[in-house]
Design a protein around this motif. Sequence first.
Motif, PDB file in Angstrom:
ATOM      1  N   UNK A  39       0.862  -1.179   0.000  1.00 47.63           N
ATOM      2  CA  UNK A  39       0.000   0.000   0.000  1.00 47.63           C
ATOM      3  C   UNK A  39       0.895   1.224   0.000  1.00 47.63           C
ATOM      4  N   UNK A  40       0.319   2.344  -0.382  1.00 48.31           N
ATOM      5  CA  UNK A  40       1.102   3.569  -0.404  1.00 48.31           C
ATOM      6  C   UNK A  40       1.439   3.974   1.030  1.00 48.31           C
ATOM      7  N   UNK A  41       2.467   4.792   1.151  1.00 45.48           N
ATOM      8  CA  UNK A  41       2.849   5.272   2.469  1.00 45.48           C
ATOM      9  C   UNK A  41       1.724   6.111   3.063  1.00 45.48           C
ATOM     10  N   UNK A  42       1.039   6.874   2.204  1.00 44.95           N
ATOM     11  CA  UNK A  42      -0.085   7.685   2.681  1.00 44.95           C
ATOM     12  C   UNK A  42      -1.185   6.807   3.275  1.00 44.95           C
ATOM     13  N   UNK A  49      -2.562   5.916  11.826  1.00 45.17           N
ATOM     14  CA  UNK A  49      -3.022   7.044  12.644  1.00 45.17           C
ATOM     15  C   UNK A  49      -4.416   6.769  13.196  1.00 45.17           C
ATOM     16  N   UNK A  50      -5.316   6.263  12.353  1.00 42.86           N
ATOM     17  CA  UNK A  50      -6.682   5.950  12.797  1.00 42.86           C
ATOM     18  C   UNK A  50      -6.660   4.944  13.936  1.00 42.86           C
TER      19      UNK A  50
END
Length: 146
Positions: A39-42, A49-50
Amino acid sequence: GGDGADGADDPDGRGGRDAKGASAKPASDLQGARKASTCTFEKFRKVARSIILYIRAHEVPSERAGIRLGDVIEWYLNQQEELDSLEALAAERSLVRRIITRLIRTDHALVVVSDLPDETEPEGQDADRPTGDDRIITVRNDYDFE
């Protein structure tokens, strides 16, 4: 009357469709999980974070620290409205589980507070054991996400 009989045979309210769909196409479930293995780093940051904010918000300070890993995964999946198929749900569940594993083993953001007594198996084997969801995890006290 017909609806009541259907509900009695279906304790979880899913009409049996989920179970049939999942067993009818095991190959597509595996492909979906493989697609989600990167998956992307974003995306990683967003999920991490969630999860961290959720754990911190739902821990009760006066009680023992931590939340059941399976409850965290279920909470996250319930927040994702775009998951419209069993394959997408399975892929996202697998991805979230791997992100949590990375937050524990690599980033050391999360800590396993209580392990299962038989947690002596080699690394990598606990990822696909459903009993792993019973582990209690918490955010490391000094961890700062930013």
